[in-house]
Design an enzyme around this catalytic site. Structure first.
Site, PDB file in Angstrom:
ATOM      1  N   GLN A 179       0.790   8.800  -6.280  1.00 34.00           N
ATOM      2  CA  GLN A 179       2.078   9.176  -6.949  1.00 34.00           C
ATOM      3  C   GLN A 179       2.940   8.424  -6.337  1.00 34.00           C
ATOM      4  OE1 GLN A 179       2.408  11.589  -9.254  1.00 34.00           O
ATOM      5  NE2 GLN A 179       0.767  12.855  -8.290  1.00 34.00           N
ATOM      6  N   SER A 199      -5.244   6.284  -8.266  1.00 34.53           N
ATOM      7  CA  SER A 199      -6.021   7.081  -9.350  1.00 34.53           C
ATOM      8  C   SER A 199      -5.575   6.569 -10.775  1.00 34.53           C
ATOM      9  CB  SER A 199      -5.879   8.750  -9.259  1.00 34.53           C
ATOM     10  OG  SER A 199      -6.680   9.175 -10.810  1.00 34.53           O
ATOM     11  N   HIS A 201      -5.237   7.411 -13.982  1.00 34.87           N
ATOM     12  CA  HIS A 201      -4.919   8.969 -14.863  1.00 34.87           C
ATOM     13  C   HIS A 201      -3.543   8.528 -14.811  1.00 34.87           C
ATOM     14  CE1 HIS A 201      -4.761  12.419 -12.953  1.00 34.87           C
ATOM     15  NE2 HIS A 201      -6.026  12.557 -12.408  1.00 34.87           N
ATOM     16  N   CYS A 323      -3.282  20.792  -9.798  1.00 29.49           N
ATOM     17  CA  CYS A 323      -4.875  21.587  -9.140  1.00 29.49           C
ATOM     18  C   CYS A 323      -4.834  22.646  -8.314  1.00 29.49           C
ATOM     19  CB  CYS A 323      -5.105  20.115  -7.956  1.00 29.49           C
ATOM     20  SG  CYS A 323      -5.126  18.446  -8.406  1.00 29.49           S
TER      21      CYS A 323
END
Ligand code: PMP
Length: 384
Positions: A179, A199, A201, A323
């Site tokens: 993040q 990550s 995406h 999530c």
């Protein structure tokens, strides 16, 4: 429809989707093949690794491509604890990590490892002192996220890394950087960080691809055994189109970092001002947190009610993290911050992207105020 859920995932850059389509249709060779098409793919892979390494100011050989940060986090934590089991069976992490770290530690506990989950303060942070005090002779690894995915709390990973490097160089340090990358600057090189997960995406790249930075000299027990790709560290035919697309997103994320951070900070300040003006809402994120995440609670109201009402008004936001939002459980991060069960069950996360404008923020605030008024009226009617 206005999308305000960038911490869950981001709309990819056009340049990234175009590149992926082109590489997928034209350069479909297996990079391990010896013929021309294979060599072409192998070159693209090499180049993508160099682009990522340059943007992150690390060496190309320190980058392992994975299927995303869930894999990177598992690879770092399980790979390190298995590899260095001879040093001991103790790990340190925090109470507010992403499930891909938290559940990984829970699995290791079932297998006989001991894990210390450091409590956080009311702003969601731990200190390097807490980490130092929790260290034992048999501590193998410390894992602390850079930026929390629900609240945007920024952990002092540079201070923790510095302390470990200076006083406890044998203890490995893993940072989940998902993040923070491109929004909260962090120097990896020489920071005491040995392992760092990313990550694609979350930075306007494709889903299903990520990387793990593995500092030179650190070995990991490979979780995926097979053909020995990625220097034996991660077997499986490399996803060349996504890796190339990811490398573009990494470059763009880094190039625009300062500007993006300043812009998001401004938008966040505007949003926070508006939320504070709505007395039914209580803010859980702090100004010093990441510039793209704002988190608040609406005590006494189910978060889903507000989420769906905002959606009807054309605004997409989130309850907790993507999530966890389908698990009907109160937020673990908020509970750990001592916010109480009611606040933890009524949390809304708004996460910003670089494409948002001041008008988007004021439109969102107007809609938010309207929805809260309607919900308050409904609550009043039910009582009377
Ligand atoms: N860590 C953090 C902090 C995250 O926000 C996420 C995504 N929700 C992950 C790890 C997992 O990333 P991925 O979706 O690539 O598996």
């Amino acid at each position: 429809m206005k999308y305000f859920d960038h911490a869950a995932t981001t709309p990819p850059y056009d340049e990234v989707t175009r590149t992926i389509a082109e590489v997928m249709s034209r350069h479909y060779g297996n990079p391990s093949s010896l013929h021309r098409l294979g060599e072409e793919s192998s070159k693209l892979l090499r180049k993508a690794r160099e682009v990522c390494a340059q943007a992150m100011d690390v060496k190309p050989g320190e980058i392992v491509f994975t299927s995303g940060a869930t894999e990177s986090n598992n690879m770092a934590i399980k790979g390190a604890t298995l590899q260095y089991a001879g040093r001991g069976k103790h790990l340190i992490t925090t109470a507010t990590e992403h499930p891909s770290v938290f559940e990984c530690c829970k699995q290791l506990e079932q297998l006989g490892w001991e894990v210390t989950y450091l409590p956080v303060n009311s702003e969601g942070q731990v200190t390097e002192r807490q980490v130092e005090e929790a260290l034992r002779k048999d501590t193998v690894l410390v894992s602390v996220m850079h930026v929390n995915n629900e609240t945007g709390a920024v952990q002092p990973v540079t201070a923790i890394g510095g302390m470990l490097k200076e006083k406890h160089p044998r203890v490995l340090f893993h940072v989940d950087g998902v993040q923070g990358f491109g929004k909260v600057p962090l120097q990896l090189n020489n920071s005491g960080i040995d392992l760092y997960s990313l990550s694609a995406h979350k930075i306007k790249g494709p889903k299903g691809i990520g990387l793990l930075y593995v500092r030179e000299g650190v070995s990991l027990f490979p979780l995926l055994a097979g053909g020995g790709q990625e220097e034996g560290r991660r077997s499986g035919t490399e996803n060349i189109p996504y890796i190339v697309g990811f490398s573009k997103a990494v470059r763009l994320a880094k190039e625009g970092e300062r500007e993006r951070q300043a812009r998001l900070k401004q938008l966040k300040a505007e949003l926070v001002r508006g939320i504070k003006a709505i007395q039914e809402l209580t803010l859980n994120s702090v100004p010093e947190g990441a510039p793209h995440i704002v988190h608040f609670s609406y005590p006494g109201m189910k978060a889903e009610a507000l989420l769906h009402m905002l959606e009807e008004e054309g605004f997409l936001v989130s309850t907790q993290s993507a999530c966890s939002s389908k698990k009907a459980e109160p937020s673990r991060a908020l509970l750990a911050m001592g916010k109480g069960a009611e606040a933890a069950a009524s949390g809304i996360r708004i996460s910003l992207g670089e494409e948002h404008t001041e008008t988007d923020i004021s439109d969102l605030l107007k809609a938010l105020d309207k929805c809260v008024r309607r919900l308050q009226n409904l609550k009043g009617e039910r009582k009377s």
